[in-house]
Design a protein around this motif. Structure first.
Motif, PDB file in Angstrom:
ATOM      1  N   GLY A 171      36.035   1.267  -8.458  1.00 35.01           N
ATOM      2  CA  GLY A 171      35.975  -0.179  -8.589  1.00 35.01           C
ATOM      3  C   GLY A 171      37.361  -0.770  -8.505  1.00 35.01           C
ATOM      4  O   GLY A 171      38.347  -0.097  -8.815  1.00 35.01           O
ATOM      5  N   PRO A 172      37.470  -2.052  -8.074  1.00 35.72           N
ATOM      6  CA  PRO A 172      38.800  -2.644  -7.890  1.00 35.72           C
ATOM      7  C   PRO A 172      39.614  -2.728  -9.184  1.00 35.72           C
ATOM      8  O   PRO A 172      40.831  -2.832  -9.134  1.00 35.72           O
ATOM      9  N   ARG A 173      38.969  -2.694 -10.321  1.00 37.83           N
ATOM     10  CA  ARG A 173      39.718  -2.785 -11.578  1.00 37.83           C
ATOM     11  C   ARG A 173      39.934  -1.429 -12.240  1.00 37.83           C
ATOM     12  O   ARG A 173      40.273  -1.368 -13.417  1.00 37.83           O
ATOM     13  N   VAL A 174      39.710  -0.345 -11.501  1.00 32.12           N
ATOM     14  CA  VAL A 174      39.850   0.972 -12.111  1.00 32.12           C
ATOM     15  C   VAL A 174      41.186   1.581 -11.702  1.00 32.12           C
ATOM     16  O   VAL A 174      41.537   1.576 -10.529  1.00 32.12           O
ATOM     17  N   ASP A 175      41.919   2.078 -12.685  1.00 31.04           N
ATOM     18  CA  ASP A 175      43.176   2.765 -12.423  1.00 31.04           C
ATOM     19  C   ASP A 175      42.866   4.254 -12.273  1.00 31.04           C
ATOM     20  O   ASP A 175      42.387   4.892 -13.207  1.00 31.04           O
ATOM     21  N   SER A 176      43.166   4.796 -11.077  1.00 26.23           N
ATOM     22  CA  SER A 176      42.758   6.175 -10.808  1.00 26.23           C
ATOM     23  C   SER A 176      43.476   7.157 -11.735  1.00 26.23           C
ATOM     24  O   SER A 176      43.011   8.275 -11.947  1.00 26.23           O
ATOM     25  N   ALA A 177      44.592   6.739 -12.292  1.00 31.14           N
ATOM     26  CA  ALA A 177      45.310   7.640 -13.197  1.00 31.14           C
ATOM     27  C   ALA A 177      44.648   7.696 -14.563  1.00 31.14           C
ATOM     28  O   ALA A 177      44.985   8.545 -15.391  1.00 31.14           O
ATOM     29  N   LYS A 178      43.769   6.761 -14.822  1.00 30.24           N
ATOM     30  CA  LYS A 178      43.191   6.700 -16.163  1.00 30.24           C
ATOM     31  C   LYS A 178      41.751   7.193 -16.229  1.00 30.24           C
ATOM     32  O   LYS A 178      41.020   6.866 -17.149  1.00 30.24           O
ATOM     33  N   LEU A 179      41.361   7.981 -15.240  1.00 31.23           N
ATOM     34  CA  LEU A 179      40.023   8.561 -15.308  1.00 31.23           C
ATOM     35  C   LEU A 179      39.956   9.536 -16.483  1.00 31.23           C
ATOM     36  O   LEU A 179      40.959  10.176 -16.802  1.00 31.23           O
ATOM     37  N   PRO A 180      38.808   9.651 -17.123  1.00 34.29           N
ATOM     38  CA  PRO A 180      38.716  10.575 -18.257  1.00 34.29           C
ATOM     39  C   PRO A 180      39.031  12.001 -17.820  1.00 34.29           C
ATOM     40  O   PRO A 180      38.676  12.420 -16.725  1.00 34.29           O
ATOM     41  N   ARG A 181      39.712  12.724 -18.688  1.00 33.50           N
ATOM     42  CA  ARG A 181      40.135  14.082 -18.322  1.00 33.50           C
ATOM     43  C   ARG A 181      39.095  15.098 -18.754  1.00 33.50           C
ATOM     44  O   ARG A 181      38.749  15.173 -19.917  1.00 33.50           O
ATOM     45  N   PHE A 182      38.604  15.834 -17.805  1.00 33.07           N
ATOM     46  CA  PHE A 182      37.758  16.980 -18.120  1.00 33.07           C
ATOM     47  C   PHE A 182      37.755  17.905 -16.914  1.00 33.07           C
ATOM     48  O   PHE A 182      38.055  17.482 -15.791  1.00 33.07           O
ATOM     49  N   CYS A 183      37.468  19.175 -17.165  1.00 35.93           N
ATOM     50  CA  CYS A 183      37.354  20.131 -16.075  1.00 35.93           C
ATOM     51  C   CYS A 183      36.002  20.816 -16.175  1.00 35.93           C
ATOM     52  O   CYS A 183      35.459  20.978 -17.267  1.00 35.93           O
ATOM     53  N   LEU A 184      35.452  21.158 -15.030  1.00 32.61           N
ATOM     54  CA  LEU A 184      34.141  21.802 -14.982  1.00 32.61           C
ATOM     55  C   LEU A 184      34.231  23.087 -14.182  1.00 32.61           C
ATOM     56  O   LEU A 184      34.882  23.142 -13.143  1.00 32.61           O
ATOM     57  N   GLU A 185      33.554  24.101 -14.686  1.00 30.68           N
ATOM     58  CA  GLU A 185      33.412  25.322 -13.908  1.00 30.68           C
ATOM     59  C   GLU A 185      31.936  25.690 -13.888  1.00 30.68           C
ATOM     60  O   GLU A 185      31.299  25.747 -14.941  1.00 30.68           O
ATOM     61  N   LEU A 186      31.387  25.890 -12.701  1.00 32.24           N
ATOM     62  CA  LEU A 186      29.984  26.293 -12.597  1.00 32.24           C
ATOM     63  C   LEU A 186      29.901  27.774 -12.919  1.00 32.24           C
ATOM     64  O   LEU A 186      30.467  28.610 -12.206  1.00 32.24           O
ATOM     65  N   THR A 187      29.245  28.109 -14.021  1.00 24.67           N
ATOM     66  CA  THR A 187      29.134  29.527 -14.380  1.00 24.67           C
ATOM     67  C   THR A 187      27.820  30.122 -13.921  1.00 24.67           C
ATOM     68  O   THR A 187      27.727  31.311 -13.676  1.00 24.67           O
ATOM     69  N   ASP A 188      26.793  29.283 -13.824  1.00 27.14           N
ATOM     70  CA  ASP A 188      25.509  29.829 -13.411  1.00 27.14           C
ATOM     71  C   ASP A 188      24.663  28.728 -12.811  1.00 27.14           C
ATOM     72  O   ASP A 188      24.747  27.563 -13.212  1.00 27.14           O
ATOM     73  N   PHE A 189      23.876  29.112 -11.830  1.00 26.81           N
ATOM     74  CA  PHE A 189      22.894  28.167 -11.305  1.00 26.81           C
ATOM     75  C   PHE A 189      21.590  28.920 -11.097  1.00 26.81           C
ATOM     76  O   PHE A 189      21.565  29.960 -10.457  1.00 26.81           O
ATOM     77  N   ALA A 190      20.532  28.392 -11.678  1.00 23.37           N
ATOM     78  CA  ALA A 190      19.239  29.064 -11.572  1.00 23.37           C
ATOM     79  C   ALA A 190      18.241  28.105 -10.948  1.00 23.37           C
ATOM     80  O   ALA A 190      18.108  26.960 -11.373  1.00 23.37           O
TER      81      ALA A 190
END
Lengths: 330, 543
Positions: free
Chosen positions: B225-244
């Motif tokens: 969105g035009p008012r979103v600062d890309s540096a301020k996105l919430p910090r999290f990391c994801l790793e897919l460990t399994d998919f069934a």
């Protein structure tokens, strides 16, 4: 069980078909002669009273003198009998129709809303149930039955032939409690809205006939209830279905948020649902505006019906990119 | 804007003319007729949004449309045909519509608030002129007793001398106003969502080496969105460990479940499950499972004996998960002695992966979505892959320009490999199909306007039902004591009723109300007669 469902559908279609013939018999033989018109008149005034219509109008001048001798009262009684048989057959058809839907659900071990075939089956059942409910209260509207059964036979025939889908389990995307909420609201409201088209279209014919227009198709409206009655009836059906339709859209949006990550994404099905909503909102506004003629308003309702048809069939047939593609026609 | 100088005498000044023009335009805009036209235009304007592919829905379809209609597409694009719902004309229609709506609602809101404070109007002189009318004989009728009966039944009542005025059904207009105002709420919610919301889509292959963190660069496709600062996105990391995924024997999918290791800022890494219809809700973002597929692991040993492995997600092509993709080795055949790259010796394989390959050729289509007899058909290419040209290309397809120009050549018709099988190519290099890893297509989204839209939609339905079920109507009762009665020696109560909206059941309600007043107001005398003027002729509307 799945086969039983299919057989029941055939029986239901046949019942509607015979009902349609009976309605046609009543229509053809019951309303033409002067005697039958005299018989029909008090009934019509009763309708006006029941729904608060215009003060009972004096009987309209008969503008055509029957060419032959007036038909015997026995003949009229028989055609009325045909009408009653038609209603009974429609009721029977509805029961068998419900049976087809239930056995389908039992065979699939789920609510039978999983694909377009089942959706159409449920939708037409809502239509016929509403019709029978209306008929129980306003028996004088029976003449509309010809059109209702005609639509039923056409839609169910289409369902059974073109878009038939074998019983199967639900796709993972449909495994949500919103499935039941969203689709039953959609089935209910579109069933009622599709049914609402019948009085809306017949009102347009009838008001043309009352203004002295003759010839096809206005002659079809000769035996129908007063235009005012039809118009009010059409309005009430639409006004009843509109909030349910709104709820179906809102429920769909809530589900879409959980399933696809956004509550509204202008998927073709969503777009057409929006278009229908806007058109029906336009109808309700036009109906509430004194300066807009009732016939103009009703034309908007007819347009709404067309957008509903487009959403029901067109989106699945013309656009292959819809996320609602489990209603797909292979 | 207009000149403020003195106008020549005898003519209206430009200012007043402008004001008149504005006032007339405003009146035009807020008229119901204009609103109807705008509603109709809105419906018509939405149609191309379903007929033409939309960028916001599927960018691939738009690109394909450009390829298929090279003449027409740029013209449509200029008209906003591929972004209908963000186009100037669509926005213009709905903004005008909402302006018209607000312009219509605000005066009505004012009137309604005034009406809510205003007591019901005084009884008309002649109640028998009203659509509903009744006369009931009563001994010593008391207006206050009648008022009490009405009040108990939810009427707004005022007693003026010997007459009782009552009104009911204000909820209809309240619902109507609520409905229209809630549309504004929905619009505000949508605006906030598009200003402050963001999303990113990407493919995540199972395994720690394919984990990703929530930054814009990590996404294959994203929108901010035009008012979103890309540096301020919430910090999290994801790793897919399994998919069934489970399927029926017929190949229809039954369930999907992705298991991920989530590492959110300020918390220990944790495992979480999510699936279609039940997204992973994190702080400040939701993760949705949109799709899944297989990523074959291909190991290539080049002519110098150097081994490289790539995990290439293949795009699924049908319901049985027949998948297509490319395993590219741009760093193949680098001479280990000189370290020199020869761009004409890069290697890539066009691949077709079949989770359940048929026993016999042709190996075109998978027979089941589960990996019951997995096999990959590889077609080797050697030459310049065209990756250095700086032209963005698909990672799922070879650059066909390079193939056409002869810089990239197919060196064999291809071979079907089962897991663990190795194939030696013409130059002595080998390729091995190691196995596959599952991948998922994720959409990570945040929409702060969502809740506002939901509340707006709830109010909308509430308003709509109240509006369509509510009925505004008025009743009046006038008592005439016996000594004032001129018609006869006894006292009586005269009642009149007026439905203010289309309400066919009003005659019944009125009759019942009169009966109750007769019973409650004067229980001793119940042999009264109700003169229902004309049940069949309930007149509608205001007098």
């Amino acid at each position: 069980m799945a086969e039983l469902s299919d057989q029941l559908l055939v029986v239901a279609i046949l019942a509607y078909l015979v009902a349609m013939v009976c309605h046609a018999v009543e229509y053809a033989f019951g309303q033409r002669g002067a005697v039958s018109r005299a018989v029909a008149r008090p009934e019509r005034q009763l309708v006006g009273a029941a729904v608060g219509g215009d003060p009972a109008k004096p009987p309209k001048p008969v503008d055509e003198v029957p060419s032959g001798p007036a038909r015997a009262p026995g003949r009229v009684a028989r055609s009325v009998l045909a009408g009653r048989v038609a209603v009974a057959l429609t009721g029977l058809g509805a029961v068998v129709h419900l049976g087809s839907l239930v056995t389908r659900g039992v065979a699939a071990e789920r609510i039978p809303f999983g694909n377009m075939y089942e959706y159409l089956l449920a939708l037409t059942f809502v239509g016929v149930a509403v019709w029978l409910g209306v008929l129980a209260r306003r028996s004088a509207l029976r003449h509309l039955g010809l059109y209702v059964t005609l639509v039923m036979v056409l839609l169910l025939g289409l369902a059974g032939t073109v878009i038939y889908t074998p019983v199967g389990p639900l796709q993972p995307a449909l495994r949500s409690y919103w499935f039941v909420i969203h689709i039953s609201a959609a089935v209910l409201s579109s069933g009622i809205l599709l049914f609402g088209f019948v009085p809306a279209a017949l009102y347009l014919l009838r008001s043309g006939w009352e203004q002295g227009r003759r010839g096809f198709p206005y002659d079809l409206a000769r035996g129908l209830p007063d235009a005012g009655v039809l118009e009010r009836f059409a309005f009430r059906i639409h006004a009843f279905a509109f909030p349910i339709w709104t709820f179906a859209i809102v429920g769909g949006a809530i589900w879409a948020e959980a399933a696809w990550g956004r509550y509204w994404g202008w998927d073709p099905k969503e777009t057409w649902a929006f278009i229908s909503w806007v058109v029906y909102a336009g109808y309700l506004h036009a109906r509430a505006t004194p300066s807009v003629r009732r016939s103009t308003a009703t034309w908007i309702a007819v347009l709404g019906f067309l957008t509903m048809l487009m959403n029901l069939f067109g989106v699945n047939l013309f656009f292959d990119n819809s996320l609602h593609s489990y209603a797909e026609v292979d | 804007m207009s000149s403020t100088g003195p106008a020549p005498s005898g003519r209206r000044s430009p200012v007043s003319r402008t004001i008149a023009l504005l006032r007339n335009s405003w009146r035009q805009l807020t008229s119901m007729r204009t609103a109807l036209v705008l509603l109709f235009l809105l419906a018509v304007a939405a149609v191309p949004g379903s007929v033409l592919p939309q960028r916001t829905v599927s960018i691939e379809d738009v690109n394909e449309y450009f390829r298929e209609h090279p003449e027409l597409a740029p013209v449509l694009d200029r008209l906003g045909g591929f972004d209908v719902f963000g186009s100037v004309w669509f926005s213009a229609i709905y903004l005008l519509l909402f302006t018209s709506l607000v312009g219509c609602i605000v005066p009505r809101l004012r009137d309604h608030l005034r009406a809510l404070r205003t007591p019901p109007p005084a009884a008309p002189k002649r109640l028998d002129r009203l659509p509903q009318h009744a006369v009931i004989p009563a001994r010593d009728p008391d207006p206050r007793a009648i008022a009490a009966v009405l009040r108990r039944r939810g009427w707004r009542v005022v007693v003026r001398g010997d007459a009782v005025s009552a009104e009911k059904g204000y909820l209809k207009e309240t619902g109507n106003l609520l409905f229209h105002l809630s549309l504004v709420v929905v619009l505000i919610g949508m605006a906030i969502g598009s200003w402050y919301g963001w999303h990113g889509n990407r493919i995540v292959v199972a395994g720690p080496d394919s984990a990703f963190c929530n930054t814009l660069l990590q996404y294959d496709e994203s929108g901010l969105g035009p008012r979103v600062d890309s540096a301020k996105l919430p910090r999290f990391c994801l790793e897919l460990t399994d998919f069934a995924a489970t399927f029926t024997d017929g190949g229809q999918a039954q369930s999907y479940r992705a298991t991920v290791l989530v590492d959110e800022a300020g918390g220990a890494p944790r495992h979480a499950d999510f699936s279609v219809n039940s997204p992973l809700r994190l702080d400040g973002a939701n993760v949705y499972l949109l799709g899944h597929g297989y990523a074959p692991v291909i190991r290539y040993t080049d002519r110098y004996g150097q081994t490289q492995t790539t995990v290439a997600p293949f795009l699924t092509r049908d319901a049985n998960l027949t998948s297509e993709g490319v395993a590219a080795f741009p760093d193949a055949n680098v001479d280990p002695r000189t370290g020199e790259r020869d761009p004409s010796l890069q290697v890539a394989f066009e691949g077709l992966y079949l989770p359940t390959a048929p026993e016999e050729p042709p190996f075109i289509r998978s027979q089941h979505p589960e990996e019951r007899a997995p096999a990959v058909l590889l077609i080797p290419y050697r030459g310049n892959l065209g990756l250095d040209a700086g032209i963005p290309g698909s990672v799922y397809q070879l650059d066909q320009r390079q193939v056409r120009s002869g810089k990239l050549t197919q060196i064999d018709t291809g071979k079907l490999l089962r897991p663990g099988e190795t194939w030696t190519l013409d130059d002595g290099s080998t390729v091995e199909f190691v196995g596959t890893r599952p991948y998922v297509t994720l959409s990570v989204r945040h929409d702060p306007g969502q809740l506002i839209v939901l509340v707006g939609a709830g109010l909308l339905i509430l308003g709509l039902t109240t509006m369509l079920l509510g009925r505004r109507r008025r009743v009046w009762f006038r008592t005439t004591p016996s000594d004032e009665s001129t018609t006869s020696g006894s006292s009586f109560v005269e009642a009149g009723g007026l439905p203010r909206t289309d309400y066919p059941g009003f005659a019944d309600e009125f009759r019942e109300l009169v009966a109750v007043v007769q019973g409650g107001g004067n229980a001793a005398d119940d042999r009264g007669e109700t003169s229902d003027r004309d049940a069949a002729g309930v007149r509608e509307g205001t007098p």
